[in-house]
Design a protein around this motif. Structure first.
Motif, PDB file in Angstrom:
ATOM      1  N   VAL A   1       0.831  -1.204   0.000  1.00 27.02           N
ATOM      2  CA  VAL A   1       0.000   0.000   0.000  1.00 27.02           C
ATOM      3  C   VAL A   1       0.870   1.260   0.000  1.00 27.02           C
ATOM      4  CG1 VAL A   1      -1.630   1.335   1.382  1.00 27.02           C
ATOM      5  CG2 VAL A   1      -1.985  -1.116   1.074  1.00 27.02           C
ATOM      6  N   ILE A   2       1.937   1.259   0.779  1.00 35.41           N
ATOM      7  CA  ILE A   2       2.839   2.418   0.827  1.00 35.41           C
ATOM      8  C   ILE A   2       3.481   2.639  -0.540  1.00 35.41           C
ATOM      9  CG2 ILE A   2       4.994   3.283   1.830  1.00 35.41           C
ATOM     10  CD1 ILE A   2       4.194   1.822   4.428  1.00 35.41           C
ATOM     11  N   TYR A   3       3.906   1.551  -1.172  1.00 39.18           N
ATOM     12  CA  TYR A   3       4.502   1.658  -2.516  1.00 39.18           C
ATOM     13  C   TYR A   3       3.482   2.205  -3.503  1.00 39.18           C
ATOM     14  CZ  TYR A   3       6.052   0.143  -7.134  1.00 39.18           C
ATOM     15  OH  TYR A   3       6.382   0.105  -8.465  1.00 39.18           O
ATOM     16  N   ALA A   4       2.257   1.678  -3.460  1.00 41.37           N
ATOM     17  CA  ALA A   4       1.221   2.131  -4.392  1.00 41.37           C
ATOM     18  C   ALA A   4       0.880   3.599  -4.169  1.00 41.37           C
ATOM     19  CB  ALA A   4      -0.027   1.273  -4.236  1.00 41.37           C
ATOM     20  N   SER A   5       0.875   4.029  -2.915  1.00 39.49           N
ATOM     21  CA  SER A   5       0.606   5.438  -2.624  1.00 39.49           C
ATOM     22  C   SER A   5       1.678   6.339  -3.211  1.00 39.49           C
ATOM     23  CB  SER A   5       0.516   5.650  -1.108  1.00 39.49           C
ATOM     24  OG  SER A   5      -0.553   4.911  -0.543  1.00 39.49           O
ATOM     25  N   ALA A   6       2.932   5.901  -3.094  1.00 34.56           N
ATOM     26  CA  ALA A   6       4.033   6.696  -3.638  1.00 34.56           C
ATOM     27  C   ALA A   6       3.978   6.759  -5.162  1.00 34.56           C
ATOM     28  CB  ALA A   6       5.369   6.116  -3.186  1.00 34.56           C
ATOM     29  N   GLN A   7       3.567   5.648  -5.784  1.00 32.93           N
ATOM     30  CA  GLN A   7       3.485   5.583  -7.246  1.00 32.93           C
ATOM     31  C   GLN A   7       2.139   6.080  -7.781  1.00 32.93           C
ATOM     32  OE1 GLN A   7       6.126   4.658  -9.188  1.00 32.93           O
ATOM     33  NE2 GLN A   7       7.247   4.631  -7.233  1.00 32.93           N
ATOM     34  N   LYS A   8       1.215   6.366  -6.875  1.00 32.75           N
ATOM     35  CA  LYS A   8      -0.134   6.801  -7.250  1.00 32.75           C
ATOM     36  C   LYS A   8      -0.814   5.807  -8.189  1.00 32.75           C
ATOM     37  CE  LYS A   8       0.992  11.669  -6.572  1.00 32.75           C
ATOM     38  NZ  LYS A   8       1.013  13.039  -7.136  1.00 32.75           N
ATOM     39  N   SER A   9      -0.662   4.531  -7.841  1.00 29.99           N
ATOM     40  CA  SER A   9      -1.239   3.436  -8.629  1.00 29.99           C
ATOM     41  C   SER A   9      -2.475   2.899  -7.916  1.00 29.99           C
ATOM     42  CB  SER A   9      -0.205   2.323  -8.821  1.00 29.99           C
ATOM     43  OG  SER A   9      -0.805   1.192  -9.412  1.00 29.99           O
ATOM     44  N   LEU A  10      -3.645   3.230  -8.402  1.00 28.98           N
ATOM     45  CA  LEU A  10      -4.877   2.768  -7.782  1.00 28.98           C
ATOM     46  C   LEU A  10      -5.016   1.243  -7.820  1.00 28.98           C
ATOM     47  CD1 LEU A  10      -7.577   3.298  -6.409  1.00 28.98           C
ATOM     48  CD2 LEU A  10      -8.577   3.717  -8.676  1.00 28.98           C
ATOM     49  N   PRO A  11      -4.731   0.557  -8.951  1.00 32.87           N
ATOM     50  CA  PRO A  11      -4.869  -0.906  -8.960  1.00 32.87           C
ATOM     51  C   PRO A  11      -3.993  -1.600  -7.911  1.00 32.87           C
ATOM     52  CG  PRO A  11      -4.723  -0.081 -11.208  1.00 32.87           C
ATOM     53  CD  PRO A  11      -4.403   1.072 -10.309  1.00 32.87           C
ATOM     54  N   VAL A  12      -2.733  -1.189  -7.805  1.00 33.46           N
ATOM     55  CA  VAL A  12      -1.840  -1.805  -6.814  1.00 33.46           C
ATOM     56  C   VAL A  12      -2.306  -1.467  -5.399  1.00 33.46           C
ATOM     57  CG1 VAL A  12       0.533  -1.919  -5.951  1.00 33.46           C
ATOM     58  CG2 VAL A  12       0.102  -1.783  -8.413  1.00 33.46           C
ATOM     59  N   PHE A  13      -2.758  -0.221  -5.208  1.00 36.01           N
ATOM     60  CA  PHE A  13      -3.281   0.187  -3.905  1.00 36.01           C
ATOM     61  C   PHE A  13      -4.453  -0.693  -3.493  1.00 36.01           C
ATOM     62  CE2 PHE A  13      -6.098   2.660  -1.179  1.00 36.01           C
ATOM     63  CZ  PHE A  13      -5.220   3.196  -0.254  1.00 36.01           C
ATOM     64  N   LEU A  14      -5.367  -0.943  -4.417  1.00 32.77           N
ATOM     65  CA  LEU A  14      -6.530  -1.762  -4.109  1.00 32.77           C
ATOM     66  C   LEU A  14      -6.130  -3.184  -3.741  1.00 32.77           C
ATOM     67  CD1 LEU A  14      -9.061  -0.572  -6.842  1.00 32.77           C
ATOM     68  CD2 LEU A  14      -9.144  -0.106  -4.384  1.00 32.77           C
ATOM     69  N   VAL A  15      -5.148  -3.742  -4.457  1.00 33.67           N
ATOM     70  CA  VAL A  15      -4.683  -5.089  -4.139  1.00 33.67           C
ATOM     71  C   VAL A  15      -4.141  -5.145  -2.712  1.00 33.67           C
ATOM     72  CG1 VAL A  15      -2.918  -6.829  -4.661  1.00 33.67           C
ATOM     73  CG2 VAL A  15      -4.214  -5.758  -6.518  1.00 33.67           C
ATOM     74  N   GLY A  16      -3.284  -4.193  -2.362  1.00 38.64           N
ATOM     75  CA  GLY A  16      -2.701  -4.172  -1.027  1.00 38.64           C
ATOM     76  C   GLY A  16      -3.724  -3.901   0.059  1.00 38.64           C
ATOM     77  N   PHE A  17      -4.632  -2.954  -0.208  1.00 40.07           N
ATOM     78  CA  PHE A  17      -5.598  -2.569   0.817  1.00 40.07           C
ATOM     79  C   PHE A  17      -6.621  -3.667   1.051  1.00 40.07           C
ATOM     80  CE2 PHE A  17      -8.588   0.525   2.826  1.00 40.07           C
ATOM     81  CZ  PHE A  17      -7.685   1.090   3.706  1.00 40.07           C
ATOM     82  N   ILE A  18      -7.063  -4.314  -0.012  1.00 44.11           N
ATOM     83  CA  ILE A  18      -8.015  -5.416   0.144  1.00 44.11           C
ATOM     84  C   ILE A  18      -7.343  -6.599   0.835  1.00 44.11           C
ATOM     85  CG2 ILE A  18      -9.386  -7.125  -1.128  1.00 44.11           C
ATOM     86  CD1 ILE A  18     -10.045  -4.851  -3.114  1.00 44.11           C
ATOM     87  N   ALA A  19      -6.057  -6.816   0.551  1.00 41.31           N
ATOM     88  CA  ALA A  19      -5.318  -7.855   1.273  1.00 41.31           C
ATOM     89  C   ALA A  19      -5.295  -7.556   2.771  1.00 41.31           C
ATOM     90  CB  ALA A  19      -3.894  -7.968   0.732  1.00 41.31           C
ATOM     91  N   LEU A  20      -5.152  -6.290   3.133  1.00 41.36           N
ATOM     92  CA  LEU A  20      -5.193  -5.916   4.554  1.00 41.36           C
ATOM     93  C   LEU A  20      -6.534  -6.258   5.181  1.00 41.36           C
ATOM     94  CD1 LEU A  20      -3.339  -2.467   4.686  1.00 41.36           C
ATOM     95  CD2 LEU A  20      -2.716  -4.557   5.909  1.00 41.36           C
ATOM     96  N   PHE A  21      -7.610  -6.033   4.459  1.00 41.65           N
ATOM     97  CA  PHE A  21      -8.931  -6.407   4.969  1.00 41.65           C
ATOM     98  C   PHE A  21      -9.021  -7.910   5.205  1.00 41.65           C
ATOM     99  CE2 PHE A  21     -10.678  -2.303   3.381  1.00 41.65           C
ATOM    100  CZ  PHE A  21     -11.446  -1.965   4.478  1.00 41.65           C
ATOM    101  N   VAL A  22      -8.585  -8.688   4.211  1.00 43.70           N
ATOM    102  CA  VAL A  22      -8.659 -10.149   4.324  1.00 43.70           C
ATOM    103  C   VAL A  22      -7.846 -10.632   5.518  1.00 43.70           C
ATOM    104  CG1 VAL A  22      -8.048 -12.324   3.200  1.00 43.70           C
ATOM    105  CG2 VAL A  22      -9.100 -10.487   1.865  1.00 43.70           C
ATOM    106  N   LEU A  23      -6.636 -10.112   5.660  1.00 52.32           N
ATOM    107  CA  LEU A  23      -5.761 -10.533   6.750  1.00 52.32           C
ATOM    108  C   LEU A  23      -6.269 -10.060   8.106  1.00 52.32           C
ATOM    109  CD1 LEU A  23      -2.412  -9.828   4.904  1.00 52.32           C
ATOM    110  CD2 LEU A  23      -3.281 -12.082   5.552  1.00 52.32           C
ATOM    111  N   SER A  24      -6.870  -8.877   8.155  1.00 53.61           N
ATOM    112  CA  SER A  24      -7.436  -8.416   9.433  1.00 53.61           C
ATOM    113  C   SER A  24      -8.584  -9.324   9.852  1.00 53.61           C
ATOM    114  CB  SER A  24      -7.897  -6.958   9.326  1.00 53.61           C
ATOM    115  OG  SER A  24      -9.008  -6.826   8.467  1.00 53.61           O
TER     116      SER A  24
END
Length: 458
Positions: free
Chosen positions: A321-344
């Motif tokens: 998510v941090i990498y995606a935020s720096a790159q301003k990549s919405l698709p990568v951000f969504l992958v990381g953020f949704i993974a956080l939901f699943v893991l939580s």
């Protein structure tokens, strides 16, 4: 129907006089059937409670420029219900024994009418920000439902099945978050962003339906009584507060991210309300569905082991998510953020399973066996669940305040995610050090059992 406990008549409710789920004969004959019925209707009530608790994460998507609120205002608005819900979890825990699990479930379901009706009355441009804050705080009653529901179901099930039962109860309740977000998406997509009252018009009657069904099909357990001594013992036990720290990392993440997801998408990736609403439900839905799996894995492999690897995975997802935020990549951000939901969600199931296991292990180490050990474990785990659930919910407040500060100062959520990464690393270290690290062998201790971690099986 009247029942008696210790010579005192109980009237006006469905009271079960004797309950011993650890007795396999009793469980097979009738205990499992009764417990399962109460579980399903507990899930229904908690589900609607979670929807109401997360109501303002949906309402803010309807609040356009005409409401006069900036991003910081909205982040604080969705944080307030988290605070109130976390605080209410403590009295809700004790309400089960005071009023009966069935009776309190009915009361708590009807209480959901207060925040939904109040929101119906004030949800329009021109309403003051203070009024919105006060009305949003009322939805905290939906967050309190979790504590009473989990305490109630914990009493119905034997230790060997608690991980699955508690995971299913909590997961079914957690699904209330994505469901109301889906309802919000449907309303915005069909009626437009100026029609928030339609959402409220759906949940007001649902609260009534839930109360009626719980009245018809749930039971009170007469043997469940408030034990102020247990509450004090739980509060003094360091494991209650250690598990609170760990639960902040899982449930605090789940509820905090659920409330903030839409606002992050709008402010960091310039998504419209409709675009944000079309994405916000995915993470909470997956995180809710997988919570029982976390409990089941914990039943089989031990909650501490599953939690340890889960925190490591949450750290990795946060880096994405941090990498995606720096790159301003919405698709990568969504992958990381949704993974956080699943893991939580997975971690919610595994960490909550640890609670009864920890106190059962303590009972064994005290030399207790059989029903005496089971009774000790139920007594302290039930008392500690309310405190742990309350502190864990407050983690959601911390997440929303961190996002608020990050967007106020830097216009990005990246600093907040860095702080979350540090916290997950802390949780991993605590889990290993307290529940999995092999202690130094005592002098003359030669057996393998003597060198095992004190709580290896939790």
């Amino acid at each position: 129907m009247a029942a008696t406990t210790g010579g005192t008549a109980r009237k006006g409710g469905r009271w079960i006089e004797e309950w011993d789920p650890e007795d396999e004969g009793f469980w097979a004959e009738k205990g499992e059937r009764i417990a399962r019925r109460n579980l399903w209707f507990s899930v229904l009530s908690e589900h609607i409670g979670f929807s109401v608790w997360s109501l303002w994460s949906v309402m803010v998507l309807f609040m356009g420029p005409e409401y006069g609120l900036d991003p910081a205002d909205k982040f604080f608005l969705v944080a307030v219900p988290t605070l109130v819900g976390g605080v209410l979890r403590v009295p809700y825990t004790f309400a089960v024994a005071k009023f009966g699990g069935r009776n309190w479930t009915i009361i708590s379901a009807l209480m959901l009418l207060v925040p939904t009706t109040a929101a119906w009355m004030v949800m329009e441009p021109g309403t003051s920000y203070l009024t919105f804050i006060l009305v949003a705080s009322l939805t905290g009653v939906g967050g309190g439902n979790f504590a009473s529901s989990m305490t109630n179901i914990n009493s119905f099930y034997p230790l060997r099945k608690k991980g699955w039962a508690l995971g299913l109860n909590a997961g079914g309740g957690n699904i209330g978050v994505p469901v109301i977000q889906l309802v919000g998406l449907l309303v915005i997509g069909t009626a437009g962003a100026a029609s928030p009252h339609i959402v409220l018009g759906i949940y007001i009657p649902l609260a009534v339906v839930s109360a009626v069904l719980c009245a018809l099909f749930m039971d009170n357990l007469a043997p469940v009584k408030n034990d102020t001594g247990a509450a004090k013992d739980a509060a003094r036990d360091p494991h209650t507060w250690i598990m609170s720290v760990l639960y902040i990392g899982t449930f605090g993440s789940f509820i905090g991210y659920s409330f903030a997801f839409g606002l992050v998408l709008q402010n960091q990736f310039a998504q419209t309300p409709l675009q944000a609403a079309s994405l916000t439900f995915i993470g909470p839905l997956l995180g809710s569905l997988i919570r029982p799996v976390g409990g089941k894995l914990a039943d089989r492999f031990g909650g501490a082991r599953i939690s340890l690897w889960n925190y490591a995975a949450m750290g990795a997802a946060t880096l994405v998510v941090i990498y995606a935020s720096a790159q301003k990549s919405l698709p990568v951000f969504l992958v990381g953020f949704i993974a956080l939901f699943v893991l939580s969600g997975l971690g919610n199931g595994s960490t909550f399973k640890m609670i009864p296991g920890i106190f059962q292990a303590k009972a064994v180490r005290k030399g207790l066996t059989g029903e005496a050990a089971a009774s000790y474990g139920r007594r302290l785990s039930g008392a500690s669940m309310g405190l742990i659930g309350a502190v864990g919910a407050l983690g959601g407040l911390g997440i929303n305040l961190a996002f608020r500060q990050a967007f106020m100062t830097g216009g990005s959520g990246t600093p907040a995610f860095v702080s979350f990464l540090v916290y997950y690393a802390l949780c991993l270290a605590v889990t290993w050090a307290v529940y999995l690290r092999r202690p130094a062998p005592e002098p003359h201790a030669r057996t393998e059992e003597a060198q095992r971690p004190a709580y290896a099986e939790v």
